[in-house]
Design an enzyme around this catalytic site. Structure first.
Site, PDB file in Angstrom:
ATOM      1  N   GLU A  11       0.834  -1.200   0.000  1.00  0.00           N
ATOM      2  CA  GLU A  11       0.000   0.000   0.000  1.00  0.00           C
ATOM      3  C   GLU A  11       0.869   1.251   0.000  1.00  0.00           C
ATOM      4  O   GLU A  11       1.836   1.316   0.754  1.00  0.00           O
ATOM      5  CB  GLU A  11      -0.918   0.032   1.241  1.00  0.00           C
ATOM      6  CG  GLU A  11      -1.925   1.163   1.171  1.00  0.00           C
ATOM      7  CD  GLU A  11      -2.852   1.220   2.374  1.00  0.00           C
ATOM      8  OE1 GLU A  11      -4.018   1.613   2.204  1.00  0.00           O
ATOM      9  OE2 GLU A  11      -2.414   0.883   3.495  1.00  0.00           O
TER      10      GLU A  11
ATOM     11  N   HIS B  56      -6.785  -0.904  15.305  1.00  0.00           N
ATOM     12  CA  HIS B  56      -6.860  -0.194  14.019  1.00  0.00           C
ATOM     13  C   HIS B  56      -6.763  -1.176  12.853  1.00  0.00           C
ATOM     14  O   HIS B  56      -7.581  -1.137  11.923  1.00  0.00           O
ATOM     15  CB  HIS B  56      -5.719   0.831  13.961  1.00  0.00           C
ATOM     16  CG  HIS B  56      -5.716   1.685  12.735  1.00  0.00           C
ATOM     17  ND1 HIS B  56      -6.171   2.982  12.734  1.00  0.00           N
ATOM     18  CD2 HIS B  56      -5.305   1.437  11.456  1.00  0.00           C
ATOM     19  CE1 HIS B  56      -6.059   3.498  11.517  1.00  0.00           C
ATOM     20  NE2 HIS B  56      -5.521   2.573  10.723  1.00  0.00           N
ATOM     21  N   GLU B  57      -5.784  -2.068  12.903  1.00  0.00           N
ATOM     22  CA  GLU B  57      -5.575  -2.994  11.786  1.00  0.00           C
ATOM     23  C   GLU B  57      -6.681  -4.039  11.693  1.00  0.00           C
ATOM     24  O   GLU B  57      -7.069  -4.443  10.587  1.00  0.00           O
ATOM     25  CB  GLU B  57      -4.205  -3.666  11.918  1.00  0.00           C
ATOM     26  CG  GLU B  57      -3.027  -2.706  11.997  1.00  0.00           C
ATOM     27  CD  GLU B  57      -3.035  -1.646  10.900  1.00  0.00           C
ATOM     28  OE1 GLU B  57      -3.451  -1.960   9.765  1.00  0.00           O
ATOM     29  OE2 GLU B  57      -2.656  -0.503  11.185  1.00  0.00           O
TER      30      GLU B  57
ATOM     31  N   GLY C 141       3.604   2.035  10.888  1.00  0.00           N
ATOM     32  CA  GLY C 141       3.249   1.483  12.197  1.00  0.00           C
ATOM     33  C   GLY C 141       2.758   0.056  12.059  1.00  0.00           C
ATOM     34  O   GLY C 141       3.116  -0.820  12.829  1.00  0.00           O
ATOM     35  N   ALA C 142       1.921  -0.182  11.037  1.00  0.00           N
ATOM     36  CA  ALA C 142       1.392  -1.514  10.754  1.00  0.00           C
ATOM     37  C   ALA C 142       0.704  -1.471   9.393  1.00  0.00           C
ATOM     38  O   ALA C 142       0.450  -0.407   8.844  1.00  0.00           O
ATOM     39  CB  ALA C 142       0.415  -1.960  11.842  1.00  0.00           C
ATOM     40  N   MET C 143       0.378  -2.645   8.851  1.00  0.00           N
ATOM     41  CA  MET C 143      -0.295  -2.737   7.551  1.00  0.00           C
ATOM     42  C   MET C 143      -1.316  -3.860   7.603  1.00  0.00           C
ATOM     43  O   MET C 143      -1.007  -4.980   7.992  1.00  0.00           O
ATOM     44  CB  MET C 143       0.737  -2.988   6.441  1.00  0.00           C
ATOM     45  CG  MET C 143       0.119  -3.186   5.069  1.00  0.00           C
ATOM     46  SD  MET C 143      -0.809  -1.730   4.522  1.00  0.00           S
ATOM     47  CE  MET C 143      -2.046  -2.498   3.479  1.00  0.00           C
ATOM     48  N   GLU C 144      -2.549  -3.554   7.144  1.00  0.00           N
ATOM     49  CA  GLU C 144      -3.708  -4.410   7.364  1.00  0.00           C
ATOM     50  C   GLU C 144      -3.871  -5.541   6.364  1.00  0.00           C
ATOM     51  O   GLU C 144      -5.000  -6.020   6.166  1.00  0.00           O
ATOM     52  CB  GLU C 144      -4.970  -3.554   7.333  1.00  0.00           C
ATOM     53  CG  GLU C 144      -5.307  -2.911   5.990  1.00  0.00           C
ATOM     54  CD  GLU C 144      -4.767  -1.513   5.794  1.00  0.00           C
ATOM     55  OE1 GLU C 144      -5.275  -0.784   4.932  1.00  0.00           O
ATOM     56  OE2 GLU C 144      -3.829  -1.137   6.529  1.00  0.00           O
ATOM     57  N   ASN C 145      -2.822  -6.012   5.714  1.00  0.00           N
ATOM     58  CA  ASN C 145      -2.942  -7.102   4.739  1.00  0.00           C
ATOM     59  C   ASN C 145      -3.937  -8.154   5.238  1.00  0.00           C
ATOM     60  O   ASN C 145      -3.833  -8.625   6.367  1.00  0.00           O
ATOM     61  CB  ASN C 145      -1.589  -7.778   4.519  1.00  0.00           C
ATOM     62  CG  ASN C 145      -0.467  -6.779   4.349  1.00  0.00           C
ATOM     63  OD1 ASN C 145      -0.464  -5.968   3.446  1.00  0.00           O
ATOM     64  ND2 ASN C 145       0.510  -6.835   5.254  1.00  0.00           N
TER      65      ASN C 145
ATOM     66  N   GLU D  27      -9.270   4.691   6.366  1.00  0.00           N
ATOM     67  CA  GLU D  27      -8.450   5.091   7.509  1.00  0.00           C
ATOM     68  C   GLU D  27      -9.223   5.860   8.576  1.00  0.00           C
ATOM     69  O   GLU D  27      -8.952   5.716   9.772  1.00  0.00           O
ATOM     70  CB  GLU D  27      -7.259   5.913   7.025  1.00  0.00           C
ATOM     71  CG  GLU D  27      -6.343   5.172   6.065  1.00  0.00           C
ATOM     72  CD  GLU D  27      -5.733   3.906   6.652  1.00  0.00           C
ATOM     73  OE1 GLU D  27      -5.863   3.678   7.873  1.00  0.00           O
ATOM     74  OE2 GLU D  27      -5.135   3.128   5.885  1.00  0.00           O
TER      75      GLU D  27
END
Length: 1029
Positions: free
Chosen positions: A298, A467-468, A432-436, A490
């Site tokens: 992303e 959040h993720e 911070g993180a990624m929602e794959n 988001e």
């Protein structure tokens, strides 16, 4: 994606909510202080051959879209830190990438206005160019919007002369839709390359003679095409590098309704930045280097791993296979079906085909050595992965993710659709993180916690996980159609993170964090350089810039406002459940959301949700509501709150505002709240004449600022002085925030600000204290950096006078309440920053004890930053901090140690830290924005850091994409405290020198606007500030 770092020293500011080594060369006549001490070793220069370079002959050039050549021999502007004896100059032309369109061009010694003659010549030149463009545009066969214009000598990527690329827009044509991808990857860690095999099954929607898709930095060696049940045949691939697109052209039309298959073989280097399929490494507990590879797709980087239709609306299914060496393991979105031993000695891991259609940016895979802990939750296998030596730090994340997954299943009334949910702590990860979907990747600090973590540290990790997980529904199940509506992903995920953690883990008390976040978002959105929540974007840089506080925090803030203004507790939830069920597996825009919420309205008296909320997403900024009163009639007036006047553009700005209010007869409980909808320029309502004061925006749930007028502010100040607990802590904090904002706007005097703060010695809650300290610290730092020693001394005395009693009350032992942890960390950090003797002595003693005990005497998590910051002011203790940082394995503590190291006032150490961060030597480059932010808090630090940014801009933009949150953060940190004309000139001059993207970057515009506002505030308030203090 969560680009924000909750553990940052700037809590709740930008956001946590965005992504990535030449040596500093010294000039013969300038001393490089970093080389004067053996304690801070230098590092070898980056070999120019390590920089990815693409031969010019492989580039496809289309008329009007050529390359930019940069003159490397011009001189650079004089930099601030050179006055301090610093030089980050890197004059080696061989180390500058000619391939970049974001290269900094050299500057003249000054930016002088052009002469009249030059201006006339330039105008004539522009007229001629415009005329020629019009002629070309109307020539037969020259259509810029469809086919482009032919140009003699243009080459396709396969070397065929005269071939024309058949598409001239950033967004792909909609004539063909992908149905499924079959992907095979073979990474080689010895060469840091990988090969790939991609099979794309497609459906033709409209008759067409072309297929256009994305590919970036992939060397395609073979391509075949099959139509229906026919035979596969070789096809030629055309490539247009500037837009990262490839195409296949056909002599005969593909017909609507046909199915076809495109197969491509290719090879590429593993990315050396934090996007695409990138390589990473870490040092294990035995000192051995371990390598791994992970993905970050992303927003626009799946195309760096495999050819694809890399836009959110092109959803498809994915089957992933990875060929690996036997000593590694792999993970992907879906469970692993089986492993097969290959003749080459490699092992092929095949993963199940995705059971849902998803966008390319959600595809993910990891190759490395990880270990896990797992739990079955509602028939879903939830696992948390880490490197083996950090397995003991995974339990909190597993427990928290399990609870939140169950909550979301129930709240949304839609079960998580995949068979497993993996959360992976990647040692080298920028966001911070990624929602794959099914394989969420995190920074280690965002997922792992040790056994002695404070509640504030747990709050940070829980918020990122929440959040993720929210994205598994908002973003993954239902996805925005294009990045213009990124906030649908988001903003919702940010809103749900606060709401869900408050429900599931109430002991973490997210309300204060959410409140502070809203204040900082208002500050950002008050700038003319802000943008609407829903904003048209097309270029990659514009897409990157959407990952900011407006999409994340403002989106969440307006959802909170809507939720709290709707009657009852269920209408908002019913609306989003309908939205999710109606559009599951599809793409949406903002209107789809508002329409879903409108359709479930339960009260005919309430305004139409769709009508109300469009005013909050379609225009930038927010309203200022002015209150006046005559007897029992209350008059309200709205106008845009904008720090930089731009009346011509915003005279017609109008919002549909759900104004909530309480008064002195009932002001604390929710039952006291009353609602008035202001949907015109002005409006009135009545109250009893006995009412002494009104407080609008109950608990600050609305996204607006209130000016009560001189009489109204006097009444509220008097009420707070007599009994501050007559208002909730949220309302007290919002009064403080609003009056400082109005002071910056020039609507109230600084005397009124100081009068409101007189009650502070009695305050007991963290939100009002933290907000007041933050606002005062901003002014204190600007005065410091203007070298106003007398004013700085008096400002320091004033802060210690108003807050000294509270500072002295704070303990240094373990504290169980999160609100008390938050309160004392804010107070003690300020006390020690101002040099209060009691604070610095206690912090020093605690650090000495910690070092002497070899780490067995623990420092409470909420006090680590203040203790390490004080320690950094001593040479001996700074060396101890560096040793502790080198050997630390607990990630949260390691980050606090780094913040402490970067708090030094020693310029040699600052230079060394910046150098080490840029070269990823001891300090990972993912932490460079944090290092720069902390260095900039010091007296001379921002000058040194700003010089560093200028001289290393080319390299930074090769690591952090232009427009990315990381680059936004670097610009903001280094410029936000400038307040003098000389600084403004230099910043303006620098950004004007950048090719293609400079002053057009939103973060550059914001920096210039902020400096002008700081300058204006100082000029207006310095004399009166001197008098009042």
């Amino acid at each position: 994606m969560d680009p924000f770092d909750y553990n940052s020293s700037e809590r709740a500011t930008l956001p946590r909510n965005m992504i990535e080594n030449t040596m500093f060369e010294e000039e013969p006549d300038v001393v490089d202080l970093a080389r004067d001490s053996a304690a801070y070793p230098t590092f070898p220069a980056l070999d120019p051959d390590e920089t990815a370079y693409e031969p010019r002959s492989s580039r496809l050039l289309v008329r009007g879209l050529g390359e930019n050549d940069v003159d490397d021999d011009d001189e650079d502007c004089e930099s601030s830190a050179r006055l301090l004896g610093m030089s980050f100059m890197n004059r080696s032309a061989s180390q500058r990438s000619n391939a970049s369109i974001h290269v900094r061009q050299s500057l003249p010694r000054s930016c002088s206005p052009p002469s009249a003659r030059t201006t006339v010549v330039c105008v004539l030149f522009l007229v001629i160019v415009a005329s020629m463009t019009m002629v070309l545009y109307f020539l037969p066969g020259c259509n810029f919007t469809k086919m482009g214009c032919p140009k003699q000598g243009n080459k396709t990527s396969n070397g065929t002369d005269g071939e024309l690329f058949p598409w001239a827009q950033y967004q792909l044509p909609r004539s063909v839709r992908p149905l499924s991808y079959d992907l095979t990857f073979t990474p080689d860690f010895s060469t840091m390359d990988f090969s790939g095999h991609t099979v794309i099954n497609m459906f033709v929607l409209h008759n067409t003679k072309r297929i256009v898709l994305h590919s970036a930095h992939l060397n395609i060696s073979k391509a075949t095409f099959k139509l229906g049940d026919g035979e596969a045949s070789d096809v030629t691939i055309l490539e247009y590098l500037p837009r990262e697109q490839i195409a296949v052209k056909f002599s005969e039309e593909l017909k609507a309704g046909q199915r076809c298959v495109l197969t491509l073989d290719y090879a590429a280097s593993l990315s050396h930045t934090y996007d695409g399929f990138y390589n990473s490494s870490y040092t294990d507990q035995h000192g051995n280097k371990r390598v791994l590879a992970a993905t970050q797709f992303e927003p626009l980087y799946a195309r760096k791993a495999f050819p694809c239709f890399d836009e959110p609306s092109f959803k498809a299914t994915f089957l992933v296979k990875i060929n690996r060496k036997p000593e590694y393991m792999t993970l992907s979105n879906m469970p692993q079906l089986h492993s097969t031993q290959l003749a080459s000695g490699l092992v092929q891991d095949e993963f199940a085909k995705t059971s849902v259609n998803m966008s390319t940016y959600l595809v993910a895979f990891v190759v490395g050595n990880f270990t896990s802990v797992s739990k079955n939750v509602s028939d879903i296998l939830v696992s948390v992965y880490s490197v083996p030596e950090k397995k003991a730090h995974t339990n909190y994340a597993l427990d928290t993710a399990s609870k939140l997954l169950e909550f979301y299943n129930g709240y949304f009334e839609i079960n998580y659709p995949l068979q497993k949910l993996d959360l992976v702590a990647v040692p080298d990860f920028l966001a911070g993180a990624m929602e794959n979907w099914g394989l969420i990747t995190f920074r280690e600090t965002g997922l792992l916690l040790g056994g002695h973590s404070s509640l504030l540290q747990k709050q940070s990790v829980a918020a990122i996980i929440a959040h993720e997980l929210a994205h598994q529904w908002f973003g993954n199940l239902v996805t925005m159609s294009w990045w213009s509506d990124l906030w649908l992903n988001e903003g919702f995920a940010t809103f749900m993170e606060f709401m869900s953690v408050q429900r599931v883990l109430p002991e973490l008390d997210m309300s204060n964090l959410f409140l502070a976040m809203r204040f900082r978002t208002l500050d950002r959105d008050a700038l003319n350089s802000s943008h609407a929540v829903s904003t048209e974007v097309s270029t990659p840089e514009q897409v990157q810039e959407m990952f900011d506080s407006v999409s994340y925090q403002k989106g969440a803030s307006i959802l909170l406002m809507l939720n709290t203004s709707l009657p009852g507790d269920q209408q908002f939830r019913k609306g989003i459940i309908q939205y999710l069920k109606q559009f599951a597996g599809l793409n949406t825009d903002t209107d789809d959301l508002w329409n879903s919420l409108t359709e479930v309205e339960v009260s005919s008296q309430h305004p139409n949700v769709s009508e109300m909320m469009r005013s909050w997403t379609s225009q930038k900024g927010f309203p200022l509501v002015t209150v006046s009163r005559t007897g029992d009639v209350v008059n309200l007036k709205q106008e845009i709150f904008q720090l930089t006047s731009d009346n011509s553009k915003h005279s017609s700005s109008l919002w549909n505002i759900p104004v909530t209010y309480v008064n002195d007869s009932c002001s604390l409980g929710p039952e006291c709240k009353q609602l008035f909808v202001l949907n015109t320029q002005s409006g009135t309502f009545k109250v009893a004449e006995t009412v002494k004061w009104l407080k609008l925006n109950y608990r600050s749930t609305g996204f607006y600022i209130v000016d009560y007028g001189e009489e109204g502010w006097a009444a509220l100040t008097d009420a707070m002085t007599k009994n501050f607990q007559v208002l909730t802590q949220e309302d007290r904090a919002s009064l403080i925030h609003n009056i400082f904002a109005l002071s910056r706007l020039g609507r109230v005097s600084f005397r009124q600000v100081l009068n409101l703060l007189k009650y502070m010695p009695n305050e007991t809650e963290s939100s009002p204290v933290r907000e007041a300290l933050l606002q005062l610290q901003n002014i204190y730092q600007m005065l410091q950096k203007r070298y106003k020693e007398g004013l700085v001394s008096r400002m320091k005395a004033h802060i210690l006078k108003d807050f000294g009693v509270l500072m002295d009350k704070q303990t240094w032992t373990k504290e169980e309440s999160i609100s008390k942890q938050d309160l004392r960390s804010a107070l003690l950090e300020m006390a020690c920053h101002l040099g209060q003797e009691k604070c610095t002595q206690q912090a020093t003693a605690m650090f000495k004890q910690y070092v002497a005990s070899n780490g067995t005497s623990m420092i409470p998590g909420d006090l680590q930053r203040v203790v390490f910051t004080v320690a950094a002011q001593s040479n001996e203790d700074w060396e101890s901090l560096l040793t502790l940082y080198h050997y630390a394995t607990y990630d949260s503590e390691k980050q606090k140690l780094l913040e402490g190291l970067a708090s030094t006032q020693d310029t040699q150490k600052m230079v060394w830290l910046l150098n080490a961060g840029l070269n990823s030597n001891m300090i990972q480059i993912q932490n460079l924005p944090l290092v720069v932010h902390r260095i900039c808090q010091g007296l001379a630090g921002n000058l040194i850091a700003w010089d560093f940014i200028q001289e290393n801009w080319n390299r930074l933009t090769q690591t952090f994409p232009v427009g990315s949150y990381a680059l936004q953060s670097l610009v903001k940190s280094t410029t936000s405290h400038f307040s003098e004309q000389s600084h403004l000139n230099q910043v303006q001059c620098f950004f004007a020198s950048l090719s293609e993207r400079g002053s057009q970057m939103r973060s550059a515009q914001e920096a210039l606007e902020t400096i002008r506002l700081n300058q204006s505030w100082m000029e207006k308030n310095l004399p009166s500030l001197d008098k009042w203090l």
